[in-house]
Design a protein around this motif. Structure first.
Motif, short mmCIF file in Angstrom:
data_model
loop_
_atom_site.label_atom_id
_atom_site.label_comp_id
_atom_site.label_asym_id
_atom_site.label_seq_id
_atom_site.Cartn_x
_atom_site.Cartn_y
_atom_site.Cartn_z
N VAL A 167 93.13 -51.67 114.73
CA VAL A 167 92.75 -52.84 115.52
C VAL A 167 93.84 -53.04 116.55
O VAL A 167 95.02 -53.13 116.21
N ALA A 168 93.45 -53.06 117.83
CA ALA A 168 94.42 -53.27 118.91
C ALA A 168 93.71 -53.85 120.11
O ALA A 168 92.57 -53.47 120.42
N ASP A 169 94.38 -54.76 120.77
CA ASP A 169 93.89 -55.34 122.02
C ASP A 169 92.45 -55.86 121.92
O ASP A 169 91.63 -55.62 122.80
N GLY A 170 92.15 -56.53 120.81
CA GLY A 170 90.83 -57.11 120.65
C GLY A 170 89.71 -56.14 120.38
O GLY A 170 88.54 -56.45 120.59
N THR A 171 90.05 -54.95 119.89
CA THR A 171 89.03 -53.93 119.61
C THR A 171 89.29 -53.29 118.26
O THR A 171 90.42 -52.93 117.93
N LEU A 172 88.23 -53.12 117.48
CA LEU A 172 88.29 -52.38 116.22
C LEU A 172 87.89 -50.95 116.52
O LEU A 172 86.84 -50.70 117.10
N HIS A 173 88.75 -50.01 116.15
CA HIS A 173 88.47 -48.59 116.37
C HIS A 173 88.21 -47.92 115.02
O HIS A 173 89.02 -48.03 114.10
N ILE A 174 87.07 -47.25 114.92
CA ILE A 174 86.72 -46.50 113.72
C ILE A 174 86.61 -45.04 114.12
O ILE A 174 85.88 -44.69 115.04
N ARG A 175 87.35 -44.20 113.44
CA ARG A 175 87.30 -42.75 113.69
C ARG A 175 87.06 -42.08 112.35
O ARG A 175 87.69 -42.43 111.35
N ALA A 176 86.14 -41.13 112.32
CA ALA A 176 85.81 -40.44 111.07
C ALA A 176 85.52 -38.98 111.34
O ALA A 176 85.06 -38.61 112.41
N GLU A 177 85.81 -38.17 110.35
CA GLU A 177 85.46 -36.76 110.39
C GLU A 177 84.57 -36.48 109.20
O GLU A 177 84.79 -37.00 108.11
N ARG A 178 83.60 -35.64 109.45
CA ARG A 178 82.67 -35.31 108.36
C ARG A 178 82.46 -33.82 108.33
O ARG A 178 82.32 -33.17 109.36
N GLU A 179 82.46 -33.30 107.13
CA GLU A 179 82.13 -31.89 106.93
C GLU A 179 81.06 -31.85 105.87
O GLU A 179 81.20 -32.45 104.81
N GLU A 180 79.99 -31.17 106.18
CA GLU A 180 78.87 -31.10 105.25
C GLU A 180 78.55 -29.64 104.97
O GLU A 180 78.44 -28.83 105.88
N ARG A 181 78.42 -29.33 103.71
CA ARG A 181 78.06 -27.98 103.31
C ARG A 181 76.85 -28.06 102.39
O ARG A 181 76.72 -28.98 101.60
N SER A 182 75.99 -27.08 102.52
CA SER A 182 74.84 -27.03 101.62
C SER A 182 74.55 -25.58 101.27
O SER A 182 74.77 -24.67 102.07
N GLU A 183 74.08 -25.41 100.06
CA GLU A 183 73.69 -24.08 99.58
C GLU A 183 72.28 -24.17 99.02
O GLU A 183 71.95 -25.14 98.34
N HIS A 184 71.50 -23.20 99.33
CA HIS A 184 70.14 -23.13 98.82
C HIS A 184 69.96 -21.75 98.16
O HIS A 184 70.01 -20.74 98.84
N LYS A 185 69.80 -21.77 96.86
CA LYS A 185 69.62 -20.52 96.13
C LYS A 185 68.18 -20.44 95.64
O LYS A 185 67.67 -21.35 95.01
N GLY A 186 67.56 -19.35 95.98
CA GLY A 186 66.20 -19.10 95.53
C GLY A 186 66.18 -17.85 94.67
O GLY A 186 67.20 -17.19 94.47
#
Length: 123
Positions: free
Chosen positions: A45-64
């Motif tokens: 929070v700075a100068d009247g602003t809320l800053h949200i920063r996020a990183e996302r990593e998504e992995r998926s596996e599909h086994k048939g």
């Protein structure tokens, strides 16, 4: 339709937020599924602003029976939210539960104020 099924909605911003005032605090809620708030989220929070920063990593596996498919996607996203007048930049709290980040900032906005008597001077 097929592209959306295979690739998902990755071309759209995924950091959705909602804001409301509750019990004397501005509440900002952000959808952040699949992140670790300890290492993937940065709040400032700075100068009247809320800053949200996020990183996302998504992995998926599909086994048939006769196939195997593995995918991963990652990205960094940020959102800046201007705070209304009367929001405190101190005593800010944040919690993360069920994929939702909730930030609470104390505010005097919306609180009833005491009437102030104004005297009238004769000219």
């Amino acid at each position: 339709m097929f592209r959306r099924f295979v690739e998902g909605d990755w071309d759209k911003p995924w950091l959705r937020v909602e804001e409301y005032v509750e019990n004397g605090a501005l509440v900002v809620r952000a959808e952040l599924p699949g992140v670790d708030p300890d290492k993937d989220v940065e709040l400032t929070v700075a100068d009247g602003t809320l800053h949200i920063r996020a990183e996302r990593e998504e992995r998926s596996e599909h086994k048939g029976k006769d196939s195997y498919r593995s995918e991963f996607r990652y990205g960094s996203f940020a959102r800046s939210i201007p705070l209304p007048a009367g929001c405190s930049e101190t005593d800010v709290t944040a919690t993360y539960r069920d994929g939702v980040l909730e930030v609470r900032l104390p505010t005097t906005a919306g609180r009833p104020s005491e009437p102030v008597k104004i005297s009238v001077a004769r000219a």
